[in-house]
Motif scaffolding. Structure first.
Motif, PDB file in Angstrom:
ATOM      1  N   GLY A 169       0.806  -1.209   0.000  1.00 46.73           N
ATOM      2  CA  GLY A 169       0.000   0.000   0.000  1.00 46.73           C
ATOM      3  C   GLY A 169       0.840   1.260   0.000  1.00 46.73           C
ATOM      4  O   GLY A 169       2.068   1.221   0.010  1.00 46.73           O
ATOM      5  N   PRO A 170       0.181   2.398  -0.013  1.00 45.32           N
ATOM      6  CA  PRO A 170       0.872   3.683  -0.017  1.00 45.32           C
ATOM      7  C   PRO A 170       1.816   3.834   1.179  1.00 45.32           C
ATOM      8  O   PRO A 170       1.562   3.300   2.254  1.00 45.32           O
ATOM      9  CB  PRO A 170      -0.269   4.703   0.088  1.00 45.32           C
ATOM     10  CG  PRO A 170      -1.470   3.984  -0.409  1.00 45.32           C
ATOM     11  CD  PRO A 170      -1.278   2.554  -0.003  1.00 45.32           C
ATOM     12  N   SER A 171       2.889   4.544   0.959  1.00 44.45           N
ATOM     13  CA  SER A 171       3.832   4.856   2.036  1.00 44.45           C
ATOM     14  C   SER A 171       4.501   6.179   1.698  1.00 44.45           C
ATOM     15  O   SER A 171       4.303   6.736   0.622  1.00 44.45           O
ATOM     16  CB  SER A 171       4.867   3.744   2.209  1.00 44.45           C
ATOM     17  OG  SER A 171       5.680   3.629   1.061  1.00 44.45           O
ATOM     18  N   ILE A 172       5.318   6.651   2.606  1.00 46.74           N
ATOM     19  CA  ILE A 172       6.017   7.906   2.348  1.00 46.74           C
ATOM     20  C   ILE A 172       6.983   7.705   1.176  1.00 46.74           C
ATOM     21  O   ILE A 172       7.567   6.634   1.022  1.00 46.74           O
ATOM     22  CB  ILE A 172       6.737   8.426   3.612  1.00 46.74           C
ATOM     23  CG1 ILE A 172       7.216   9.858   3.395  1.00 46.74           C
ATOM     24  CG2 ILE A 172       7.860   7.485   4.032  1.00 46.74           C
ATOM     25  CD1 ILE A 172       7.598  10.578   4.665  1.00 46.74           C
ATOM     26  N   ASP A 173       7.089   8.719   0.358  1.00 44.44           N
ATOM     27  CA  ASP A 173       7.932   8.623  -0.827  1.00 44.44           C
ATOM     28  C   ASP A 173       9.381   9.013  -0.512  1.00 44.44           C
ATOM     29  O   ASP A 173       9.683   9.610   0.514  1.00 44.44           O
ATOM     30  CB  ASP A 173       7.366   9.521  -1.933  1.00 44.44           C
ATOM     31  CG  ASP A 173       7.320  10.967  -1.507  1.00 44.44           C
ATOM     32  OD1 ASP A 173       8.117  11.768  -2.021  1.00 44.44           O
ATOM     33  OD2 ASP A 173       6.485  11.306  -0.628  1.00 44.44           O
ATOM     34  N   PHE A 231       2.758  11.186   2.283  1.00 46.10           N
ATOM     35  CA  PHE A 231       3.153  12.553   2.615  1.00 46.10           C
ATOM     36  C   PHE A 231       2.373  13.561   1.781  1.00 46.10           C
ATOM     37  O   PHE A 231       1.932  14.592   2.282  1.00 46.10           O
ATOM     38  CB  PHE A 231       4.661  12.747   2.382  1.00 46.10           C
ATOM     39  CG  PHE A 231       5.190  14.069   2.846  1.00 46.10           C
ATOM     40  CD1 PHE A 231       5.681  14.217   4.133  1.00 46.10           C
ATOM     41  CD2 PHE A 231       5.210  15.166   2.004  1.00 46.10           C
ATOM     42  CE1 PHE A 231       6.181  15.438   4.575  1.00 46.10           C
ATOM     43  CE2 PHE A 231       5.698  16.387   2.425  1.00 46.10           C
ATOM     44  CZ  PHE A 231       6.181  16.524   3.716  1.00 46.10           C
ATOM     45  N   ASP A 232       2.192  13.270   0.505  1.00 47.93           N
ATOM     46  CA  ASP A 232       1.565  14.209  -0.425  1.00 47.93           C
ATOM     47  C   ASP A 232       0.049  14.063  -0.565  1.00 47.93           C
ATOM     48  O   ASP A 232      -0.628  15.009  -0.951  1.00 47.93           O
ATOM     49  CB  ASP A 232       2.191  14.061  -1.816  1.00 47.93           C
ATOM     50  CG  ASP A 232       3.633  14.529  -1.857  1.00 47.93           C
ATOM     51  OD1 ASP A 232       3.994  15.440  -1.093  1.00 47.93           O
ATOM     52  OD2 ASP A 232       4.410  13.970  -2.662  1.00 47.93           O
ATOM     53  N   GLU A 233      -0.476  12.882  -0.287  1.00 46.50           N
ATOM     54  CA  GLU A 233      -1.902  12.619  -0.499  1.00 46.50           C
ATOM     55  C   GLU A 233      -2.710  13.037   0.730  1.00 46.50           C
ATOM     56  O   GLU A 233      -2.576  12.469   1.806  1.00 46.50           O
ATOM     57  CB  GLU A 233      -2.121  11.128  -0.794  1.00 46.50           C
ATOM     58  CG  GLU A 233      -3.531  10.768  -1.140  1.00 46.50           C
ATOM     59  CD  GLU A 233      -4.059  11.486  -2.361  1.00 46.50           C
ATOM     60  OE1 GLU A 233      -5.171  12.046  -2.255  1.00 46.50           O
ATOM     61  OE2 GLU A 233      -3.392  11.492  -3.409  1.00 46.50           O
ATOM     62  N   ALA A 234      -3.570  14.034   0.551  1.00 43.44           N
ATOM     63  CA  ALA A 234      -4.327  14.614   1.675  1.00 43.44           C
ATOM     64  C   ALA A 234      -5.249  13.615   2.371  1.00 43.44           C
ATOM     65  O   ALA A 234      -5.516  13.749   3.561  1.00 43.44           O
ATOM     66  CB  ALA A 234      -5.137  15.813   1.188  1.00 43.44           C
ATOM     67  N   ARG A 286       5.325  12.423   9.140  1.00 43.40           N
ATOM     68  CA  ARG A 286       6.268  13.443   8.650  1.00 43.40           C
ATOM     69  C   ARG A 286       5.541  14.704   8.192  1.00 43.40           C
ATOM     70  O   ARG A 286       6.009  15.801   8.395  1.00 43.40           O
ATOM     71  CB  ARG A 286       7.125  12.886   7.510  1.00 43.40           C
ATOM     72  CG  ARG A 286       8.022  11.737   7.899  1.00 43.40           C
ATOM     73  CD  ARG A 286       9.293  12.229   8.568  1.00 43.40           C
ATOM     74  NE  ARG A 286      10.061  11.128   9.104  1.00 43.40           N
ATOM     75  CZ  ARG A 286      11.333  10.903   8.848  1.00 43.40           C
ATOM     76  NH1 ARG A 286      11.991  11.702   8.037  1.00 43.40           N
ATOM     77  NH2 ARG A 286      11.954   9.889   9.401  1.00 43.40           N
ATOM     78  N   ALA A 287       4.387  14.541   7.574  1.00 42.15           N
ATOM     79  CA  ALA A 287       3.641  15.695   7.063  1.00 42.15           C
ATOM     80  C   ALA A 287       2.815  16.385   8.143  1.00 42.15           C
ATOM     81  O   ALA A 287       2.697  17.602   8.156  1.00 42.15           O
ATOM     82  CB  ALA A 287       2.736  15.269   5.911  1.00 42.15           C
ATOM     83  N   GLU A 288       2.240  15.598   9.073  1.00 41.67           N
ATOM     84  CA  GLU A 288       1.295  16.146  10.044  1.00 41.67           C
ATOM     85  C   GLU A 288       1.895  16.429  11.417  1.00 41.67           C
ATOM     86  O   GLU A 288       1.286  17.124  12.221  1.00 41.67           O
ATOM     87  CB  GLU A 288       0.126  15.165  10.215  1.00 41.67           C
ATOM     88  CG  GLU A 288      -0.674  14.968   8.949  1.00 41.67           C
ATOM     89  CD  GLU A 288      -1.708  13.879   9.105  1.00 41.67           C
ATOM     90  OE1 GLU A 288      -2.448  13.887  10.106  1.00 41.67           O
ATOM     91  OE2 GLU A 288      -1.765  13.001   8.221  1.00 41.67           O
TER      92      GLU A 288
END
Length: 94
Positions: free
Chosen positions: A3-7, A68-71, A77-79
């Motif tokens: 699944g999605p993860s930090i890039d 990180f980029d997907e709201a 890291r983003a929040e």
């Protein structure tokens, strides 16, 4: 399925993380040096682990969406400290 993860662009780690992978096949494909730090691809690291475990590439699907980029996804890291958690349910059929 991974699944999605930090890039890679947004996941900076110290040299101690790079050194922790010293015996890992393909280490230099999952890390990119940036000055005294490294940028790490979690997707590539997890895919390499699956391949090392004997799973054929044709049986691995990787979602490269960045948490990180997907709201609609959460990222520490983003929040920051008050980030939410993402959930995943996995079923394997043999």
């Amino acid at each position: 399925y991974l699944g999605p993860s930090i890039d890679r662009e947004n996941y900076e780690v110290g040299p101690e993380v790079y050194e922790a992978f010293v015996g890992f096949a393909g280490r230099d494909t999952i890390f990119t040096p940036r000055g005294t730090k490294y940028h790490m691809s979690m997707s590539d690291a997890n895919e390499a682990l699956l391949r090392e475990a004997g799973i054929q590439p044709a049986h691995i699907e990787v979602d490269r969406t960045s948490t990180f980029d997907e709201a609609c996804l959460h990222s520490a890291r983003a929040e920051g400290k008050e980030y939410g958690l993402n959930g995943l349910i996995v079923m394997m059929d043999f």
